[in-house]
Design an enzyme around this catalytic site. Sequence first.
Site, short mmCIF file in Angstrom:
data_model
loop_
_atom_site.label_atom_id
_atom_site.label_comp_id
_atom_site.label_asym_id
_atom_site.label_seq_id
_atom_site.Cartn_x
_atom_site.Cartn_y
_atom_site.Cartn_z
N ASP A 103 -0.98 1.25 -4.10
CA ASP A 103 -1.89 0.28 -4.73
C ASP A 103 -3.20 0.93 -5.16
O ASP A 103 -4.16 0.23 -5.54
CB ASP A 103 -2.13 -0.93 -3.83
CG ASP A 103 -2.87 -0.58 -2.55
OD1 ASP A 103 -2.76 0.57 -2.09
OD2 ASP A 103 -3.57 -1.47 -2.01
N ASP A 163 -2.06 6.26 -3.46
CA ASP A 163 -1.00 5.55 -2.75
C ASP A 163 -0.51 4.41 -3.67
O ASP A 163 -0.92 4.32 -4.82
CB ASP A 163 -1.50 5.02 -1.40
CG ASP A 163 -2.57 3.97 -1.53
OD1 ASP A 163 -3.30 3.99 -2.55
OD2 ASP A 163 -2.69 3.10 -0.65
N ASP A 198 -5.76 2.36 -3.81
CA ASP A 198 -7.09 2.26 -3.19
C ASP A 198 -7.45 3.56 -2.46
O ASP A 198 -8.54 3.69 -1.92
CB ASP A 198 -7.22 1.03 -2.26
CG ASP A 198 -6.26 1.06 -1.09
OD1 ASP A 198 -5.33 1.90 -1.08
OD2 ASP A 198 -6.43 0.22 -0.19
N SER A 256 0.82 -1.22 0.00
CA SER A 256 0.00 0.00 0.00
C SER A 256 0.86 1.28 0.00
O SER A 256 1.58 1.52 -0.95
CB SER A 256 -0.95 -0.06 1.20
OG SER A 256 -1.88 0.97 1.13
MG MG Z 1 -3.49 1.29 -0.19
#
Ligand code: MG
Length: 458
Positions: A243, A241, A245, A98
Site C-alpha cells: 500500500d 510495500d 506507506d 499492507s
Molecule cells: Mg503498508
Amino acid sequence: MKVFGSSGVRGVVNETLTPEYALQVAMAAGTVWRNELGVSRVVLAHDTRTSGGMIADAARSGLASVGLDVDYLGTIPTPGAQTYADRESIPALMVTASHNPPQHNGIKLIGRDGIELAVDQLERVEQRLLGERFERSEWGAIGQARTIDGVRQDYIDQLLEAVDRERIADAELTVAIDPGHGAGSVTSPQFFRELGCHVLTINAQPDGHFPGRKPEPVADNLGDLQRLVETSDADLGIAHDGDADRAIFVDETGSFIEGDAALAALAREELRAGDGVVSAVSTSQRLVDVADDVGAELHLTRIGSSHIITKVQALQKEGTRVPIAGEGNGGIIFPGYRTIRDGAYTAARFCELLADQEASEIAADYDEYYNVRKNVHYEDEGERSAMTDAIETVAHQTDVDVTTIDGHRLEFDDGWVLARPSGTEPLIRIYAEARDPDRAEELAALMHDAVTAAAAAA
Ligand code: MG
C-alpha cells in the site's frame, strides 16, 4: 482489543476476512463516525489485491446502509487516501493488508484528520462490531456512492508541494522504482518523473497476483531491483510495500540499504538539539547514536505504527518538536509534513540527501552495526512465565537503563538487548545490536542463556 490489531483488521480472504465481515466492520465504523463526528460522507479506497474490489464493495454497502455517502477512490496508496480524507475532513476506510502475502487483505480505519484511528476510537468501533449494534438508516436516508476522479494526480501534486523540488531536480537523478505491483504503481513512477528524475521501473504494473515479487520490501524480495540498479546508471532503487506507506532503498551499486540506516540518515538531517524522536522498542543503535550526537531525546514505544503516532501526538501536545519518527522497516513519519507513513514522501526526502552524497556514502555512516536475533520456543504457560521471570531477573541484576514498555530492553554503552514474548507465536524473541559483532552475540547470549536455563528448570 480483540479485533483490531495495531494495523487494523487483517485476515486470509474468504476465510477469516470475508465480504460479510467487511460489511459488518464498515457498519460498525460508519455508525460510530456518524454518531460521534456527525459526518455524512466517508472515503473508501483499496490497494491492488485481487480481493480489493470485492471487499471494498462489501464495505461500500455497509457504509451506505448506516446512512453514509461514499467517495470511492479506487486503487490508491494508503497515504493517498489519508491525504484525501484530511483535505475533505471526512474519515476513511482503506482496504489493504499492507505488506502481507497476496491471499490476505485487511481494513484500516482513518480519522477525518487523515491519521489512523487512535486506540480509544478503535475500541468503540470494536464494541459496536462485537455487539452487532449497527444503526441502519431508513430507506430515504441510505447513503449514495460516487467515484472520485483525479485523486491520484491530486495526491502527487500535494507531494510535489511538500518536498524540495529544486534540490532533487538539480541532483539529476536516475531512480529505479519497484512498487512490487502494489498501490504505489499508480503514483510513484509519475511522481518521480514530475520531480525531474529519470525513472526506471520494475514490478510497476498493478497486479494482485504479485507475479514479480512478494509485497514485503525486505532484502529477500528485492533481488531484481538490486540487479536493475547495479546494471543501470540508477542512483537509487526505491521499493514500496503493497500500500506504499513504506519505502526501502538500494544504493547505486545495487546494495540493499538497511531500513534502520535510512531512518538514521534521515533523522540526522531532521533532528536538532532538544527535539524528540519516536521509534519502537526494537529500534537500532544507529538511531540511538544519532539522537545522542545531536542532543535529541529518543522515545521508545511498543512495536507498531499506531503506538508511535500516539506518542508523537503526546509529545507535540507538551510542546516538543518531533520532526521524525518511525521504524526500520521503511515506515517513517515526518510529522511536519503529515503524521502518517508515506512511502513516496519518504523516498523523495531520501533523494534530497542525494544532492550532496551518493547513496552508498550515506549508508556507509551506518554500516558498522551488527544485529543478532534469536527465538526461544516455549511449550506451555509454566515455561513462558519461567522465561519472563528470568528476563526480569537479568534486567534487575544488570546495572544499566532498562525500558519495559514491551518486554525488557537493556541499554548498554556499546549496544542493547531486547527480550519480549511474541504477540502471535509461542516464542520469546531476543534482539541484540552492537558495533562489534562479538559484543552483539554476547548481549544476545546474556538473555538467551538465562531464558533457556529457566525453561530447563521449569
Ligand atoms: Mg503498508
